[in-house]
Design a protein around this motif. Structure first.
Motif, PDB file in Angstrom:
ATOM      1  N   PHE A 198      41.950 -18.890 -10.062  1.00 51.35           N
ATOM      2  CA  PHE A 198      42.111 -19.955 -11.047  1.00 51.35           C
ATOM      3  C   PHE A 198      42.532 -21.271 -10.410  1.00 51.35           C
ATOM      4  O   PHE A 198      42.312 -22.335 -10.957  1.00 51.35           O
ATOM      5  N   THR A 199      43.152 -21.207  -9.245  1.00 50.31           N
ATOM      6  CA  THR A 199      43.568 -22.441  -8.588  1.00 50.31           C
ATOM      7  C   THR A 199      42.403 -23.132  -7.902  1.00 50.31           C
ATOM      8  O   THR A 199      42.287 -24.338  -7.961  1.00 50.31           O
ATOM      9  N   CYS A 200      41.568 -22.362  -7.219  1.00 48.83           N
ATOM     10  CA  CYS A 200      40.639 -23.082  -6.350  1.00 48.83           C
ATOM     11  C   CYS A 200      39.164 -22.730  -6.516  1.00 48.83           C
ATOM     12  O   CYS A 200      38.343 -23.239  -5.771  1.00 48.83           O
ATOM     13  N   CYS A 201      38.807 -21.863  -7.441  1.00 49.98           N
ATOM     14  CA  CYS A 201      37.390 -21.488  -7.509  1.00 49.98           C
ATOM     15  C   CYS A 201      36.684 -22.134  -8.702  1.00 49.98           C
ATOM     16  O   CYS A 201      37.292 -22.414  -9.726  1.00 49.98           O
ATOM     17  N   SER A 226      30.835 -15.949 -14.120  1.00 54.65           N
ATOM     18  CA  SER A 226      31.346 -16.860 -15.149  1.00 54.65           C
ATOM     19  C   SER A 226      31.856 -18.126 -14.489  1.00 54.65           C
ATOM     20  O   SER A 226      32.227 -18.120 -13.315  1.00 54.65           O
ATOM     21  N   VAL A 227      31.876 -19.197 -15.254  1.00 55.35           N
ATOM     22  CA  VAL A 227      32.525 -20.419 -14.799  1.00 55.35           C
ATOM     23  C   VAL A 227      34.020 -20.219 -15.023  1.00 55.35           C
ATOM     24  O   VAL A 227      34.434 -19.777 -16.085  1.00 55.35           O
ATOM     25  N   VAL A 228      34.822 -20.506 -14.001  1.00 52.33           N
ATOM     26  CA  VAL A 228      36.242 -20.165 -14.049  1.00 52.33           C
ATOM     27  C   VAL A 228      36.943 -20.822 -15.239  1.00 52.33           C
ATOM     28  O   VAL A 228      37.768 -20.211 -15.913  1.00 52.33           O
ATOM     29  N   SER A 229      36.579 -22.072 -15.546  1.00 53.56           N
ATOM     30  CA  SER A 229      37.279 -22.758 -16.624  1.00 53.56           C
ATOM     31  C   SER A 229      36.963 -22.159 -17.994  1.00 53.56           C
ATOM     32  O   SER A 229      37.649 -22.430 -18.969  1.00 53.56           O
ATOM     33  N   ASP A 230      35.905 -21.330 -18.058  1.00 49.92           N
ATOM     34  CA  ASP A 230      35.541 -20.739 -19.348  1.00 49.92           C
ATOM     35  C   ASP A 230      36.083 -19.332 -19.533  1.00 49.92           C
ATOM     36  O   ASP A 230      35.794 -18.677 -20.520  1.00 49.92           O
ATOM     37  N   ILE A 231      36.837 -18.835 -18.537  1.00 45.23           N
ATOM     38  CA  ILE A 231      37.241 -17.427 -18.626  1.00 45.23           C
ATOM     39  C   ILE A 231      38.757 -17.337 -18.491  1.00 45.23           C
ATOM     40  O   ILE A 231      39.381 -18.185 -17.842  1.00 45.23           O
TER      41      ILE A 231
END
Lengths: 537, 388
Positions: free
Chosen positions: A214-217, A232-237
């Motif tokens: 969540f910090t860097c991907c 998935s796109v990290v900001s959507d999960i």
């Protein structure tokens, strides 16, 4: 430069089998230029294998790897290298006897007539290493550096440049890059990762540390049992969804006391739902099992004093190089230069003899299970029984096979170590989680009163981690005392009753109850002056 | 094991299709020995020519020994001799097989100790020199005994002297490499030269000779070269006993398993409280003691000690252990393998003799065989690892 939405690297229908194990089954993932793409999954899910197939370390059985529209030769490290793929290994694969500069130019030593041009070599190495960390002295032997610095050097090695100073790498595979790093080093590494992505490089980030994802991907692909689950796109999960994808089930416990991370949740779940719970109030503060008095060791430890009570889990935190493992070694009698007293149950333990420490009831699971823990030439039975075989033996030091079998079976059963055979299987055939359980099982004997655990969950999957947490709590609730070193902050916070923070070989402070927070630990760990009183921040 | 059986089979076949060799042995009869030769019809004879003997039964002093056809060449009651002749397979016959086993014994005994050293990921280059020194010192002790000393004194004295010398040398190896923290290759390389030097210097200074002989016969033909059924099996028996004890120690005792643990992962051994230094010193000491045992058997069998005894034995011993499947990286090896390895080395020697190849070629063939054996073994390991 290709369009940012056109994949630079595509893995098509990759399958890979090792003997009877299907490591990857029809996995397809595509990677965009300039993204940090996480590969997640439990241990044995195939994420590392996929990384290695991409880098040409393993040849896939079926499927193709396509970089910039060109199909790479399967299993050819050379081809992958020239195409611009680099890998930063999980296990640090370097030559510790050579200098940092030499390690960085092993494949291409600069020459001056007939000799190696050391000055040029160091200049080149410095240029690469110093963009990541200007503190590192490239002329030092690599073995003298901390694991964090070694990791940075390895990343630097993958940033090799052509004559015009352009970085040749297009894709870098990070295979568990932070598994041997401390918290602050890990955060430095994550900053580096972002910078590299900003340069347009694609980073494939193999990890199971949730917070890092969540910090860097940017995006995350999850594998489970060798099969592709989802990208998935990290900001959507959110974390629960990701954990659900990894485990195939959802962790249910709503909110936890210490931190809302899946690891903490897993611990809470274990504590409340499954095995016996460990309750801080059950600690017998009136008695002391282990007392460490004025422990000193030249260059390693300074004036260590603390008490450990029955049923207590005492966490030890600190940055890499703070002296945590050195403290454990000294308590166990492995440090020949250490001075001071180790007292177990009121009896002083004779120093410098691990066998005496074991007799006094101290057990030690060291940090590096490959190099310090396991015997790869021996069966599971002898690996588990190594410290107590002599105790089980008949007269004249002849082995008692019956007693050994009984002891092994009970431990393997209790710890649910998954092994084909007790005698024929060697630890190399076990998964990392089972290897770790084996090492803890080694010390589960009646006489063990104090258990020293150094990074007991490093590099193992969440499922096994929860099992290990359960075992640690079980040991504590039956009155053993546990000294726990861990770089996984949520784990340390959730398990410990008290936390010692170390720095520069000393105890910088002690945290209890509500003081135990990530911020407090980091503040103490990086503080200059010594804090002696509990919670004196 | 398989290799040995195959080699023995091939050599036996070769022996069958080439001319058999004749083996004669003359049995000297005591003055008033009663020998009866009885043919199929029950008639007694006191004189025979070779062509006549098929199917005779022979009794010597009332003890019946039934010889089959063609075994007795001549019997003459007046001359008092009985001469046996056997036509035997060049390779597969009793005395040749025992000869191979006997030649292998002297270094197989040492190879049992070396197996422990190699499993520890160590090495001992000084075994040949320890063997030589033990032999010389043991010979001096034996020479000083009266010629009619009984075996029950001569044998224990020689064993004690040889094994004490060997034990001290082994202890020195172990203590120096562990205590000084120097790789055993270096320590034992130095000891190899020092001890060989002593072996040459001692008899030179004391007796101005290269060889010491003149032992009580009870020690030689009375014990170590005692004859049973026409062969001299004592060294072989000692080797077998040593191998059994060695196997037991490695497989069944705590000490043995600690050797494997240290060889597999020395750091992990320290972290489980195994006294690494003590175990190492003990293994080198035992190897030294076994050099002494082997030297004692050598003295008894050959009845003399030469200053070059055991020259280049370290190479044969290490080769035997490695052919037997021990890994120089440590952690792997068996006593049985080492003994079989020693036998393979002697089989190769014997093969060359049977094929009547000049002995100068021995080293070439031996060296090549070692490389081939180890490559085959490692390939096997790799295939097994891949299958697992």
């Amino acid at each position: 430069m290709t369009d940012a939405n056109t994949p630079i690297l595509i893995a098509n229908n990759i399958s890979k089998r090792f003997g009877h194990t299907q490591a990857l089954e029809d996995v397809s993932v595509s990677f965009l230029p300039g993204e940090v793409h996480a590969l997640m999954g439990e241990n044995g899910a195939g994420k590392s294998t996929l990384g290695k197939v991409i880098a040409g370390l393993h040849a896939q059985n079926t499927g193709t790897i396509v970089l910039d529209g060109r199909e790479l030769i399967p299993g050819s490290l050379d081809d992958a290298f020239h195409a611009g793929i680099r890998i930063v290994h999980q296990e640090l694969a370097q030559c510790p006897n050579l200098s940092v500069a030499e390690n960085l130019s092993l494949h291409d030593m600069p020459k001056k007539r007939f000799t190696v041009d050391f000055a040029e070599m160091e200049r080149r190495a410095a240029k690469l290493v110093h963009q990541l960390d200007p503190e590192i002295d490239v002329s030092k032997p690599l073995g003298y550096l901390s694991p964090g610095h070694r990791q940075i050097c390895q990343i630097a090695a993958s940033l090799d440049q052509d004559e015009s100073g352009k970085t040749m790498a297009k894709v870098i595979v990070f295979d568990e890059p932070t598994s041997s790093l401390s918290i602050s080093e890990a955060s430095i590494l994550m900053n580096i990762t972002r910078e590299l992505a900003a340069m347009g490089l694609t980073i494939i980030y193999v990890s199971h540390r949730m917070s890092e994802i969540f910090t860097c991907c940017d995006r995350v692909s999850v594998l489970r049992d060798g099969k592709f689950v989802a990208t998935s796109v990290v900001s959507d999960i959110d974390e629960p969804t990701l954990v659900e994808q990894m485990l195939g089930r959802r962790l249910t416990t709503p909110d936890s006391k210490h931190a809302a991370s899946p690891i903490a949740e897993a611990i809470e779940e274990t504590l409340t739902a499954e095995g016996p719970t460990h309750d801080s109030s059950a600690i017998d503060m009136s008695r002391v099992i282990l007392r460490v008095v004025n422990l000193n060791s030249p260059g390693k430890l300074r004036n260590i004093n603390f008490d450990l009570h029955p049923g207590e889990i005492l966490g030890v935190s600190g940055l890499v190089g703070a002296g945590r493992s050195e403290l454990m070694d000294a308590i166990f009698g492995l440090d020949r230069l250490a001075t001071g007293e180790i007292i177990v149950d009121g009896e002083p333990v004779p120093p410098k003899h691990p066998q005496r420490a074991i007799d006094a009831g101290i057990g030690y699971v060291p940090e590096d299970r490959r190099n310090q823990g396991l015997f790869f030439n021996l069966g599971i039975d002898e690996n588990i029984l190594a410290p107590i075989m002599a105790r089980l033996a008949k007269s004249m030091g002849i082995r008692s096979l019956d007693k050994e079998l009984e002891a092994v079976e009970s431990r393997v059963g209790k710890f649910q170590i998954k092994t084909a055979s007790l005698r024929e299987t060697t630890p190399g055939e076990l998964s990392g989680g089972n290897q770790q359980k084996l090492l803890i099982a080694r010390w589960m004997m009646k006489s063990t009163r104090v258990l020293l655990l150094d990074e007991p969950t490093r590099g193992i999957d969440i499922g096994t981690k929860t099992e290990i947490y359960k075992l640690i709590n079980q040991a504590a609730s039956k009155g053993d005392a546990i000294l726990l070193v861990s770089s996984e902050m949520p784990e340390l916070l959730a398990l410990s009753d008290r936390i010692l923070v170390m720095g520069e070989g000393q105890i910088k402070g002690e945290l209890v109850g509500d003081e135990m927070t990530q911020t407090n630990i980091l503040t103490l760990a990086t503080s200059e002056e010594q804090h002696t009183n509990a919670g004196s921040i | 094991m398989l290799v040995i059986i195959m080699m023995m089979g091939l050599l036996t076949l070769y022996g069958m299709f080439t001319d058999p060799i004749e083996q004669k042995s003359r049995i000297t009869l005591r003055e008033n020995a009663v020998v009866k030769l009885i043919d199929r019809q029950g008639n007694e004879h006191d004189r025979l020519a070779r062509t006549q003997i098929a199917g005779y039964r022979v009794t010597l002093d009332g003890k019946a020994t039934t010889y089959s056809a063609q075994e007795i060449e001549r019997y003459d009651s007046n001359a008092g001799t009985l001469i046996e002749v056997k036509e035997v397979n060049r390779f597969f016959n009793k005395s040749n097989l025992v000869l191979i086993a006997k030649d292998a014994s002297f270094f197989a005994i040492i190879a049992v100790g070396m197996t422990g050293v190699i499993i520890l990921a160590g090495i001992d280059l000084s075994v040949g020199s320890i063997y030589g020194l033990c032999a010389i010192v043991g010979a001096m002790a034996l020479q000083s005994l009266p010629a009619d000393t009984g075996w029950f004194i001569a044998v224990p004295v020689a064993l004690l002297v040889c094994m004490v010398v060997g034990t001290l040398c082994g202890l020195a190896n172990g203590a120096m490499s562990v205590g000084l923290g120097v790789h055993p290759f270096v320590i034992t390389l130095g000891m190899m030269a020092v001890l060989r030097g002593l072996t040459v210097v001692i008899p030179q200074e004391l007796f101005a000779t290269q060889s010491i002989s003149g032992f009580p016969t009870s020690f030689t033909t009375g014990f170590f070269k005692a004859e049973f059924y026409g062969v001299y099996p004592v060294p072989v028996i000692i080797m077998i006993l040593t191998a059994i004890v060695g196997w037991f120690v490695l497989a069944k005792t705590i000490f043995g398993r600690r050797i494997f643990a240290i060889g597999g992962n020395e750091t992990a051994a320290k972290y489980t409280g195994i006294p690494v230094g003590k175990v190492k010193v003990l293994v080198y000491t035992i190897t030294g003691a076994l050099c002494g045992l082997s030297a004692c058997a050598y003295l008894g069998y050959y009845g003399a000690a030469e200053t070059n005894a055991g020259n280049a034995y370290e190479l044969q011993v290490i080769a035997a252990t490695v052919i037997g499947g021990a890994s120089l990286m440590g952690g792997r090896g068996t006593v049985i393998g080492a003994v079989l390895g020693a036998i393979i080395i002697q089989l190769i020697n014997n093969t060359l003799i049977i094929f009547e190849v000049d002995t100068s070629y021995n080293q070439i063939v031996m060296g090549a065989a070692i490389i081939v054996a180890v490559v085959i073994d490692q390939t096997k390991q790799r295939i097994q690892a891949r299958r697992a």
